[in-house]
Design a protein around this motif. Structure first.
Motif, short mmCIF file in Angstrom:
data_model
loop_
_atom_site.label_atom_id
_atom_site.label_comp_id
_atom_site.label_asym_id
_atom_site.label_seq_id
_atom_site.Cartn_x
_atom_site.Cartn_y
_atom_site.Cartn_z
N CYS A 132 19.48 3.71 59.60
CA CYS A 132 19.15 3.18 58.27
C CYS A 132 17.65 2.95 58.13
O CYS A 132 17.10 3.08 57.05
N GLY A 133 16.98 2.61 59.20
CA GLY A 133 15.55 2.32 59.14
C GLY A 133 14.67 3.55 59.15
O GLY A 133 13.49 3.49 58.88
N ARG A 134 15.25 4.69 59.47
CA ARG A 134 14.49 5.93 59.54
C ARG A 134 14.19 6.43 58.13
O ARG A 134 15.08 6.52 57.31
N PRO A 135 12.93 6.77 57.83
CA PRO A 135 12.64 7.30 56.49
C PRO A 135 13.29 8.68 56.32
O PRO A 135 13.31 9.48 57.24
N GLN A 136 13.84 8.92 55.14
CA GLN A 136 14.43 10.21 54.84
C GLN A 136 13.32 11.25 54.71
O GLN A 136 12.33 11.01 54.03
N GLN A 137 13.48 12.37 55.36
CA GLN A 137 12.52 13.45 55.23
C GLN A 137 12.86 14.23 53.97
O GLN A 137 13.99 14.67 53.78
N ALA A 138 11.88 14.35 53.11
CA ALA A 138 12.10 15.06 51.85
C ALA A 138 12.35 16.54 52.13
O ALA A 138 11.70 17.14 52.98
N SER A 139 13.28 17.10 51.41
CA SER A 139 13.58 18.52 51.56
C SER A 139 12.51 19.34 50.86
O SER A 139 12.01 18.97 49.79
N LYS A 140 12.18 20.47 51.44
CA LYS A 140 11.22 21.36 50.79
C LYS A 140 11.92 22.23 49.74
O LYS A 140 11.27 22.97 49.04
N PHE A 141 13.23 22.09 49.63
CA PHE A 141 13.99 22.88 48.66
C PHE A 141 14.28 22.02 47.44
O PHE A 141 15.00 21.04 47.52
N GLN A 142 13.70 22.41 46.32
CA GLN A 142 13.87 21.67 45.08
C GLN A 142 14.85 22.40 44.16
O GLN A 142 15.20 23.55 44.39
N ARG A 143 15.23 21.71 43.11
CA ARG A 143 16.05 22.31 42.06
C ARG A 143 15.18 22.45 40.82
O ARG A 143 14.32 21.63 40.56
N TYR A 144 15.47 23.49 40.06
CA TYR A 144 14.75 23.73 38.81
C TYR A 144 15.77 23.87 37.69
O TYR A 144 16.69 24.68 37.79
N ASN A 145 15.61 23.07 36.64
CA ASN A 145 16.55 23.09 35.53
C ASN A 145 15.89 23.46 34.20
O ASN A 145 16.46 23.23 33.16
N GLY A 146 14.70 24.03 34.24
CA GLY A 146 13.99 24.39 33.02
C GLY A 146 14.35 25.78 32.54
O GLY A 146 15.29 26.41 33.03
N PRO A 147 13.57 26.28 31.58
CA PRO A 147 13.83 27.62 31.06
C PRO A 147 13.62 28.67 32.15
O PRO A 147 12.80 28.48 33.06
N PRO A 148 14.34 29.78 32.09
CA PRO A 148 14.21 30.80 33.13
C PRO A 148 12.80 31.40 33.15
O PRO A 148 12.22 31.66 32.10
N ILE A 149 12.28 31.62 34.35
CA ILE A 149 10.98 32.27 34.50
C ILE A 149 11.24 33.77 34.40
O ILE A 149 11.96 34.35 35.21
N THR A 150 10.63 34.40 33.40
CA THR A 150 10.87 35.81 33.14
C THR A 150 9.73 36.70 33.63
O THR A 150 9.89 37.92 33.69
#
Length: 173
Positions: free
Chosen positions: A20-38
């Protein structure tokens, strides 16, 4: 409670508290919910990359280029970043440069040009982060790659989440 039970309980509680005391390591994998990149537009002269949805610029980034930034990549080892229209063709989550997205250089014209000159056109051109290697070896360099397009690791996490296979990449001088 027996000594064995008490000891097991104590060790279990200590392990739980340590987790519980260990800091969570942030994932380098994000989610994107915006308009599609064309489309991706890269202007080598301005050192800028724009991610577009239709005609709208969704995000822009400063970029580093190959260590010989002027001119179109023609041969393996020339240190140049290609110019022309390419496509996203692969994703590398285990890149030495944090994360990377490949473009399909060399295309048919690039291979034909190099073959006509008896040379290898090179390959493995990516949009990538800096990673530990880039941060250590080239901390202040403007153009330091072997022909790739580089951004910060944090920016690459965004880009990696936003792009899809076969997205056109337009690279202009």
């Amino acid at each position: 409670m027996s000594n064995t039970t008490r000891r097991t309980f104590t060790i279990s509680m200590l392990a739980l508290l340590a987790a519980c005391g260990r800091p969570q390591q942030a994932s380098k994998f994000q989610r994107y919910n915006g308009p599609p990149i064309t489309q991706v537009h890269i202007n080598k002269g301005q050192r800028r990359m724009h991610l577009l949805s239709g005609q709208q610029v969704i995000r822009s980034y400063d970029v580093s280029l190959g260590n010989q930034p002027i001119g179109h990549k023609q041969f393996s080892g020339d240190g140049k970043t290609p110019e022309g229209v390419y496509f996203i063709d692969r994703f590398n989550p285990r890149s030495a440069f944090h994360l990377s997205v490949g473009i399909n250089y060399p295309n048919e014209q690039d291979r034909a040009f190099a073959a006509a000159h008896g040379r290898d056109p090179g390959g493995d051109i990516f949009i990538h982060g800096r990673g530990p290697q880039g941060n250590y070896l080239f901390p202040q360099a403007r153009d330091w790659t072997a022909g790739c397009i580089a951004v910060t690791d944090q920016e690459m996490e965004e880009i990696y989440a936003m792009l899809l296979p076969h997205t056109p990449v337009v690279i202009r001088a």
